[in-house]
Design an enzyme around this catalytic site. Structure first.
Site, PDB file in Angstrom:
ATOM      1  N   LYS A 269      41.379  50.334  21.084  1.00  0.00           N
ATOM      2  CA  LYS A 269      41.490  51.885  20.330  1.00  0.00           C
ATOM      3  C   LYS A 269      42.222  51.562  19.255  1.00  0.00           C
ATOM      4  CE  LYS A 269      40.084  52.492  24.552  1.00  0.00           C
ATOM      5  NZ  LYS A 269      38.739  52.324  24.849  1.00  0.00           N
TER       6      LYS A 269
ATOM      7  N   ARG B  41      42.973  28.566  26.565  1.00  0.00           N
ATOM      8  CA  ARG B  41      43.257  29.448  27.826  1.00  0.00           C
ATOM      9  C   ARG B  41      44.990  29.742  28.020  1.00  0.00           C
ATOM     10  NH1 ARG B  41      44.300  28.181  32.688  1.00  0.00           N
ATOM     11  NH2 ARG B  41      42.423  26.518  32.963  1.00  0.00           N
TER      12      ARG B  41
ATOM     13  N   TYR C  35      44.111  57.565  33.001  1.00  0.00           N
ATOM     14  CA  TYR C  35      42.633  57.029  32.456  1.00  0.00           C
ATOM     15  C   TYR C  35      41.753  56.678  33.874  1.00  0.00           C
ATOM     16  CZ  TYR C  35      39.173  53.778  31.066  1.00  0.00           C
ATOM     17  OH  TYR C  35      37.848  53.218  30.818  1.00  0.00           O
TER      18      TYR C  35
ATOM     19  N   ASP D 260      51.653  52.816  29.573  1.00  0.00           N
ATOM     20  CA  ASP D 260      50.254  52.654  28.766  1.00  0.00           C
ATOM     21  C   ASP D 260      50.496  53.373  27.444  1.00  0.00           C
ATOM     22  OD1 ASP D 260      47.629  52.910  27.670  1.00  0.00           O
ATOM     23  OD2 ASP D 260      46.630  52.743  29.556  1.00  0.00           O
TER      24      ASP D 260
END
Ligand SMILES: Cc1ncc(COP(=O)(O)O)c(C=O)c1O
Length: 380
Positions: free
Chosen positions: A195, A46, A98, A170
């Site tokens: 993406k 983690r 978005y 972004d």
């Protein structure tokens, strides 16, 4: 080293034992300590993992940052970055971001005490006017989703610098191959690695890239504290995808400009949104701050929802699916799909209508893409 060389090599060589060509997938959840105070750089997955670290070093280098944290999804990257702000802080962002980011800001983070203004960021005056005494940040998404509006990154950063605000961009739609917001002054870059960075529609992931010590430490702390880091296998897939980022982006763009030109001339098409067209109102701005125009485009059909549905139901080659940036071409209907999480008023204010169709152009041959689209438009 040149960008494409860094895509292939940065962070990759992590195997000192067998000197493997590709980064091993270290699935281990924990790592043995040598004694009470020493370990070999990783103690628990983690908090950090060699495969994930390889990806983080790679993306940091491509964006021109000094650190990166690779997260489980693009949304977890965005959420982690938003921990740079505190309850009571005000953040300015675009009105056509978005849909998932809009939902996170408008619903989830507003409940947690952050305040947002959604403005048309094409006009820098709107941004200046939205600044209040508690404004702490500006969130940039350019080109915007789904209408490909272009935001003047350097202009926004100038405003932010004067007012002492943090800028976050972004960069999902273009990837660092085509746009590097940090070179234009942005403090933090986020990605949905789902993406273009991964590029093969077989992983969901995200990344937060930073370039100063304070923000790097805060993001690293949050990603560990909340448990946002991506799995080693997902990190490996993205690292593998990035190796071909440059050639893929070139192939994506080749199809996109040809398809955009075809749509632009088509009698059944009302309007095409693609910054690569000379008629796009911000073509010159896009040209000045991007290395290319990318492969996302949208268009409005003539008519309304029945006409849009007819196109979507009759397409060949293009599959109906949310997401973007994979080698296969996709189409989607923002009204009921990617932007359904926005309110109807917010969608209309952003210019998203029932006629709007968004396209993620893959790397198929442009002639096949045009044939598949032409077949559908002729059914109207
Ligand atoms: C521009 C942009 N940012 C962020 C996201 C969220 O990424 P993810 O779906 O990987 O959480 C998306 C998803 O489509 C997106 O298009």
């Amino acid at each position: 080293m040149d960008f494409q060389t860094r895509c292939v090599h940065v962070g990759v060589n992590k195997d000192g034992t067998f000197n493997s060509c590709t980064t091993p997938i270290y699935t281990s959840s924990t790592f043995y300590w040598d004694n009470l105070t020493t370990h070999r750089g990783f103690d628990y997955t983690r908090s950090g993992n060699p495969t994930r670290r390889a990806l983080e070093e790679n993306i940091a280098s491509l964006e021109g940052g000094t650190d990166c944290r690779a997260t489980a999804t693009g949304m977890s990257a965005i959420h982690s970055a938003m921990f740079l702000f505190k309850p009571g802080d005000h953040i300015i962002t675009g009105h056509d971001i978005y849909g998932g980011t809009f939902r996170l800001f408008y619903s989830v983070l507003t409940e947690q005490g952050l305040e947002f203004s959604f403005v048309d960021m094409q006009d820098l005056d709107n941004v200046r006017k939205a600044i209040k005494p508690n404004t702490k940040g500006i969130w940039i998404e350019t080109p915007s989703n789904p209408l490909l509006r272009v935001v003047d990154i350097a202009g926004i950063c100038g405003i932010a610098k004067q007012a002492g605000l943090t800028t976050i961009a972004d960069n999902t739609f273009l990837s660092p191959y085509l746009q590097r917001p940090m070179e234009l002054g942005v403090d933090v870059v986020v990605h949905s690695t789902t993406k273009y960075l991964n590029g093969h529609s077989d992983v969901v992931g995200g990344a937060v890239v930073t370039r100063d010590k304070e923000r790097s430490e805060r993001v690293a702390y949050i990603v560990n504290a909340i448990g946002q880091g991506c799995s080693p296998f997902d990190a490996w897939l993205v690292l593998r995808g990035i190796k071909t980022l440059g050639p893929r982006m070139e192939a994506h763009q080749k199809g996109a400009i040809e398809l955009a030109r075809f749509l632009d001339k088509h009698p059944k098409v009302e309007r095409v949104y693609y910054p690569g067209l000379e008629t796009h109102p911000q073509h010159a701005l896009a040209k000045s701050q991007q290395k290319g125009f990318g492969a996302m485009l949208s268009f409005d059909v003539k008519g309304g929802r029945p006409e849009a549905e007819r196109v979507l139901n009759n397409l060949q080659l293009f599959q109906l699916a949310e997401s973007l940036g994979g080698v296969e071409s996709l189409v989607e209907y923002p009204e009921t799909m990617s932007h359904a999480s926005m309110t109807l008023e917010a969608r209309r204010a952003a210019g998203i209508s029932e006629r709007t169709i968004r396209v993620s152009v893959g790397i198929e041959h442009p002639a096949d893409l045009i044939a598949g689209m032409s077949h559908a438009l002729n059914k109207i």
